[in-house]
Scaffold this motif. Structure first.
Motif, PDB file in Angstrom:
ATOM      1  N   ALA A   1       0.868  -1.179   0.000  1.00 49.93           N
ATOM      2  CA  ALA A   1       0.000   0.000   0.000  1.00 49.93           C
ATOM      3  C   ALA A   1       0.906   1.230   0.000  1.00 49.93           C
ATOM      4  CB  ALA A   1      -0.920  -0.008   1.213  1.00 49.93           C
ATOM      5  N   PRO A   2       1.301   1.726  -1.189  1.00 49.79           N
ATOM      6  CA  PRO A   2       2.295   2.796  -1.249  1.00 49.79           C
ATOM      7  C   PRO A   2       1.911   4.062  -0.501  1.00 49.79           C
ATOM      8  CG  PRO A   2       1.251   2.437  -3.395  1.00 49.79           C
ATOM      9  CD  PRO A   2       0.829   1.304  -2.513  1.00 49.79           C
ATOM     10  N   GLU A   3       0.611   4.311  -0.365  1.00 50.59           N
ATOM     11  CA  GLU A   3       0.185   5.520   0.349  1.00 50.59           C
ATOM     12  C   GLU A   3       0.491   5.453   1.849  1.00 50.59           C
ATOM     13  OE1 GLU A   3      -3.662   2.984  -0.043  1.00 50.59           O
ATOM     14  OE2 GLU A   3      -1.699   3.169  -1.011  1.00 50.59           O
ATOM     15  N   PHE A   4       0.772   4.247   2.361  1.00 49.04           N
ATOM     16  CA  PHE A   4       1.095   4.077   3.785  1.00 49.04           C
ATOM     17  C   PHE A   4       2.549   3.656   4.000  1.00 49.04           C
ATOM     18  CE2 PHE A   4      -3.565   3.108   3.615  1.00 49.04           C
ATOM     19  CZ  PHE A   4      -3.971   4.289   4.208  1.00 49.04           C
ATOM     20  N   ASP A   5       3.345   3.743   2.936  1.00 52.31           N
ATOM     21  CA  ASP A   5       4.755   3.394   3.008  1.00 52.31           C
ATOM     22  C   ASP A   5       5.457   4.332   3.987  1.00 52.31           C
ATOM     23  OD1 ASP A   5       6.992   1.951   2.248  1.00 52.31           O
ATOM     24  OD2 ASP A   5       7.497   3.327   0.629  1.00 52.31           O
ATOM     25  N   SER A   6       6.247   3.765   4.893  1.00 52.01           N
ATOM     26  CA  SER A   6       6.930   4.575   5.894  1.00 52.01           C
ATOM     27  C   SER A   6       8.241   3.897   6.277  1.00 52.01           C
ATOM     28  CB  SER A   6       6.032   4.776   7.121  1.00 52.01           C
ATOM     29  OG  SER A   6       6.573   5.780   7.953  1.00 52.01           O
ATOM     30  N   GLY A   7       8.924   4.488   7.222  1.00 51.96           N
ATOM     31  CA  GLY A   7      10.176   3.897   7.666  1.00 51.96           C
ATOM     32  C   GLY A   7      10.889   4.755   8.678  1.00 51.96           C
ATOM     33  N   ILE A   8      12.002   4.216   9.155  1.00 49.89           N
ATOM     34  CA  ILE A   8      12.887   4.887  10.103  1.00 49.89           C
ATOM     35  C   ILE A   8      14.301   4.803   9.531  1.00 49.89           C
ATOM     36  CG2 ILE A   8      13.889   4.752  12.429  1.00 49.89           C
ATOM     37  CD1 ILE A   8      11.124   3.810  13.374  1.00 49.89           C
ATOM     38  N   ARG A   9      15.074   5.857   9.697  1.00 55.55           N
ATOM     39  CA  ARG A   9      16.430   5.883   9.144  1.00 55.55           C
ATOM     40  C   ARG A   9      17.263   4.703   9.628  1.00 55.55           C
ATOM     41  NH1 ARG A   9      15.747  11.348  10.100  1.00 55.55           N
ATOM     42  NH2 ARG A   9      16.873  11.233  12.067  1.00 55.55           N
TER      43      ARG A   9
ATOM     44  N   ALA B   1      17.433   7.819   3.083  1.00 57.78           N
ATOM     45  CA  ALA B   1      18.272   8.721   3.876  1.00 57.78           C
ATOM     46  C   ALA B   1      17.457   9.787   4.594  1.00 57.78           C
ATOM     47  CB  ALA B   1      19.312   9.374   2.976  1.00 57.78           C
ATOM     48  N   LYS B   2      16.238  10.056   4.090  1.00 55.36           N
ATOM     49  CA  LYS B   2      15.394  11.109   4.671  1.00 55.36           C
ATOM     50  C   LYS B   2      14.266  10.568   5.549  1.00 55.36           C
ATOM     51  CE  LYS B   2      16.176  14.444   0.972  1.00 55.36           C
ATOM     52  NZ  LYS B   2      15.578  15.175  -0.145  1.00 55.36           N
ATOM     53  N   LEU B   3      14.285   9.292   5.849  1.00 53.47           N
ATOM     54  CA  LEU B   3      13.216   8.727   6.683  1.00 53.47           C
ATOM     55  C   LEU B   3      13.240   9.338   8.089  1.00 53.47           C
ATOM     56  CD1 LEU B   3      13.402   4.954   5.622  1.00 53.47           C
ATOM     57  CD2 LEU B   3      11.582   6.591   5.082  1.00 53.47           C
ATOM     58  N   GLN B   4      12.131   9.168   8.800  1.00 52.29           N
ATOM     59  CA  GLN B   4      11.984   9.727  10.142  1.00 52.29           C
ATOM     60  C   GLN B   4      12.873   9.011  11.161  1.00 52.29           C
ATOM     61  OE1 GLN B   4       7.970   8.856  11.724  1.00 52.29           O
ATOM     62  NE2 GLN B   4       7.970   7.009  10.461  1.00 52.29           N
ATOM     63  N   SER B   5      12.980   9.607  12.330  1.00 49.42           N
ATOM     64  CA  SER B   5      13.688   8.983  13.452  1.00 49.42           C
ATOM     65  C   SER B   5      12.704   8.163  14.287  1.00 49.42           C
ATOM     66  CB  SER B   5      14.325  10.062  14.333  1.00 49.42           C
ATOM     67  OG  SER B   5      13.304  10.815  14.981  1.00 49.42           O
ATOM     68  N   LEU B   6      13.237   7.330  15.156  1.00 52.83           N
ATOM     69  CA  LEU B   6      12.380   6.591  16.088  1.00 52.83           C
ATOM     70  C   LEU B   6      11.627   7.568  16.986  1.00 52.83           C
ATOM     71  CD1 LEU B   6      11.418   3.865  17.274  1.00 52.83           C
ATOM     72  CD2 LEU B   6      13.364   3.996  18.854  1.00 52.83           C
ATOM     73  N   LYS B   7      12.281   8.633  17.417  1.00 51.03           N
ATOM     74  CA  LYS B   7      11.613   9.632  18.275  1.00 51.03           C
ATOM     75  C   LYS B   7      10.422  10.254  17.555  1.00 51.03           C
ATOM     76  CE  LYS B   7      15.326  10.853  21.410  1.00 51.03           C
ATOM     77  NZ  LYS B   7      16.657  11.424  21.422  1.00 51.03           N
TER      78      LYS B   7
END
Length: 194
Positions: A139-147, A175-181
């Motif tokens: 589901a590309p609209e919900f694609d996410s991640g953490i650096r 490289a631009k993904l969010q942090s865990l925080k």
């Protein structure tokens, strides 16, 4: 031709050792048996199969889907990778903890990562081919991640095996993904369905 499995300290994260028969012709692998998977609490229905090929030094991840979370059954068909799973299940005693596993054409090991985890890997050899089955649709609209280099997760990537950090290849997106925080601050649990 029996399969066997190895549970890990993180609930649900499981290594499967397939049956491998080798002789002078090559090898035969049995890597899935529905009755064995079902008896051991693993899924038997997968909705997608995906494959990627990566150059040595490529890091992909750490990816997840915020909704339609995917459990993944992973095997490396060619080459060698260091595969990482991070528990992102709010309320889990191992939330934010990671484990890494070497998966290769040499050991034939299979990793099952349940939904609710972030996932990534480092290719340790050129042309490493990574195959995985998913319990849910992409589901590309919900694609996410953490650096991949998030300081709070602190994955110990074995970059010495590729010649150091200056040999790492990653996408601009990763490289631009969010942090865990950042993920925690949103306070939005990963869900299997909408």
């Amino acid at each position: 031709m029996a399969l066997s499995l190895e549970k890990t300290p993180i609930e649900g994260l499981t290594i499967i050792h397939p049956h491998v028969f080798e002789d002078e012709r090559g090898y035969f692998i049995k890597d899935f048996e529905a009755s064995f998977f079902k008896a051991n609490g693993l899924p038997i229905e997968f909705l997608e199969t995906n494959e990627s090929k990566s150059k040595k030094g490529t890091i992909r991840g750490l990816h997840f889907q915020q909704h339609y979370s995917q459990g993944k059954l992973i095997r490396v068909i060619k080459g060698d990778v260091f595969d990482v799973a991070v528990d992102l299940r709010f309320g889990s005693p191992t939330f934010g903890k990671w484990m890494g596993f070497e998966l290769s054409e040499y050991n034939h090991d299979i990793l099952y990562i349940p939904d609710g985890f972030a996932h990534g890997f480092l290719a340790l050899e050129d042309d490493s081919i990574f195959s995985y089955k998913c319990t849910n649709k992409y589901a590309p609209e919900f694609d996410s991640g953490i650096r991949f280099n998030d300081a709070d997760i602190n994955v110990e990537w074995p970059v010495d095996k590729i010649g150091g950090w200056d040999k790492v290849i990653t996408s601009e997106k990763d490289a631009k993904l969010q942090s865990l925080k950042d993920f925690i601050a949103k306070n939005e649990p990963i869900s299997f369905d909408i």
